[in-house]
Write a protein that holds these residues in place. Structure first.
Motif, short mmCIF file in Angstrom:
data_model
loop_
_atom_site.label_atom_id
_atom_site.label_comp_id
_atom_site.label_asym_id
_atom_site.label_seq_id
_atom_site.Cartn_x
_atom_site.Cartn_y
_atom_site.Cartn_z
N GLY A 6 1.29 8.25 8.05
CA GLY A 6 2.39 9.04 7.49
C GLY A 6 1.99 10.50 7.45
N PRO A 7 2.95 11.38 7.20
CA PRO A 7 2.64 12.82 7.17
C PRO A 7 1.71 13.20 6.02
N ARG A 8 1.65 12.37 4.98
CA ARG A 8 0.75 12.58 3.85
C ARG A 8 0.67 11.28 3.08
N MET A 9 -0.24 11.18 2.12
CA MET A 9 -0.26 10.03 1.23
C MET A 9 0.70 10.33 0.08
N TYR A 10 1.67 9.46 -0.11
CA TYR A 10 2.72 9.71 -1.11
C TYR A 10 2.31 9.17 -2.48
N LEU A 11 1.33 9.86 -3.07
CA LEU A 11 0.88 9.59 -4.43
C LEU A 11 0.80 10.92 -5.15
N PRO A 28 0.83 -1.21 0.00
CA PRO A 28 0.00 0.00 0.00
C PRO A 28 0.86 1.26 0.00
N ILE A 29 0.30 2.34 -0.51
CA ILE A 29 1.02 3.61 -0.57
C ILE A 29 1.30 4.12 0.84
N ILE A 30 2.52 4.57 1.07
CA ILE A 30 2.90 5.11 2.38
C ILE A 30 1.99 6.30 2.70
#
Length: 262
Positions: free
Chosen positions: A230-235, A218-220
């Protein structure tokens, strides 16, 4: 005239509306669709359509591309593309409207948690042309995501996607879902994370997010499909390739992510 309209990629139903409204003029005069057009003629399109009603909102817009018909911004993570309810006043489309001094015409959407290229049109005909390219896959969008470092170097995820039970927000891979295909390739990796380039054959809601979670990567920072915060969704929407409205030229818009940790 019909050949000219097709060369401009104007959808057929819009061609019909222009004909009924007598909205096509050649050197200032209306001509039917079957009429020939002189090589040096000036062709004007006069199309009447309702304007979007989203109120403008002040705020910074990171513009990555602009011409007479199109505008692309780098939408920040955490900002909605457009309002879903009355209290959603500070959205990307509202800020674009403030910048343009007029409402913008949406061509596609990004999830609130996704950053990157958001393309809008300045007029309804350009919007129709871009929407047609997106629907027929003659326009392409490329994304970048950050996932766990153990993901294989490349692969194709071919798995149908549908709603997750009664949850209106979430999706899942399920046998009765709609066809969905995602191609990925690792760009770089370190001990903890991999940076992955993703190209979609289909455009299902949350497709990249669901597919990467489905294969165990899954996306971090994904708030719906990853239990690790996480601090944001890294997409990030990194690149868009399309044909410019009213021109035969190919256009590539690029906007690499700047805050990914790989």
């Amino acid at each position: 005239m019909r050949t000219l309209m097709q060369g401009w990629l104007i959808p057929k139903h819009f061609q019909g509306q222009l004909r009924m409204q007598e909205g096509i003029t050649v050197n200032g005069h209306y001509l039917p669709m079957s009429a020939p057009v002189p090589a040096d003629a000036t062709v004007a399109l006069h199309y009447q359509a309702p304007m979007p009603t989203i109120a403008p909102a002040p705020g910074a817009t990171d513009i990555v591309y602009e011409d007479e018909q199109l505008l692309a911004i780098n939408k920040p993570a955490g900002m909605k593309t457009h309002p879903n309810k009355a209290s959603d006043t500070d959205t990307a489309i509202a800020r674009i409207g403030q910048y343009l001094g007029q409402p913008a015409f949406i061509t596609h959407r990004l999830d609130m948690a996704t950053s990157g290229i958001l393309l809008v049109a300045k007029d309804p005909l350009s919007q129709a042309i871009i929407n047609r390219q997106l629907a027929t896959k003659t326009a392409a969008r490329t994304y970048t995501a950050m996932v766990d470092a153990a993901i294989p170097d490349c692969g194709t995820i071919d798995a149908p996607i549908g709603h997750m039970g009664n949850d209106t927000r979430r999706r899942e891979v399920r046998s009765d879902g709609l066809p969905a295909v995602t191609h990925y390739q690792v760009l770089t990796r370190n001990a903890a994370y991999a940076l992955v380039r993703l190209v979609l054959e289909t455009g299902r809601t949350h497709q990249i997010r669901v597919h990467l979670a489905h294969i165990g990567f899954p996306i971090i920072g994904d708030p719906l499909y990853n239990q690790t915060p996480g601090p944001r969704m890294y997409l990030h929407a990194t690149e868009m390739t399309l044909t410019r409205p009213f021109a035969p030229a190919q256009l590539k818009i690029s906007c690499p992510p700047t805050d990914f940790m790989v």
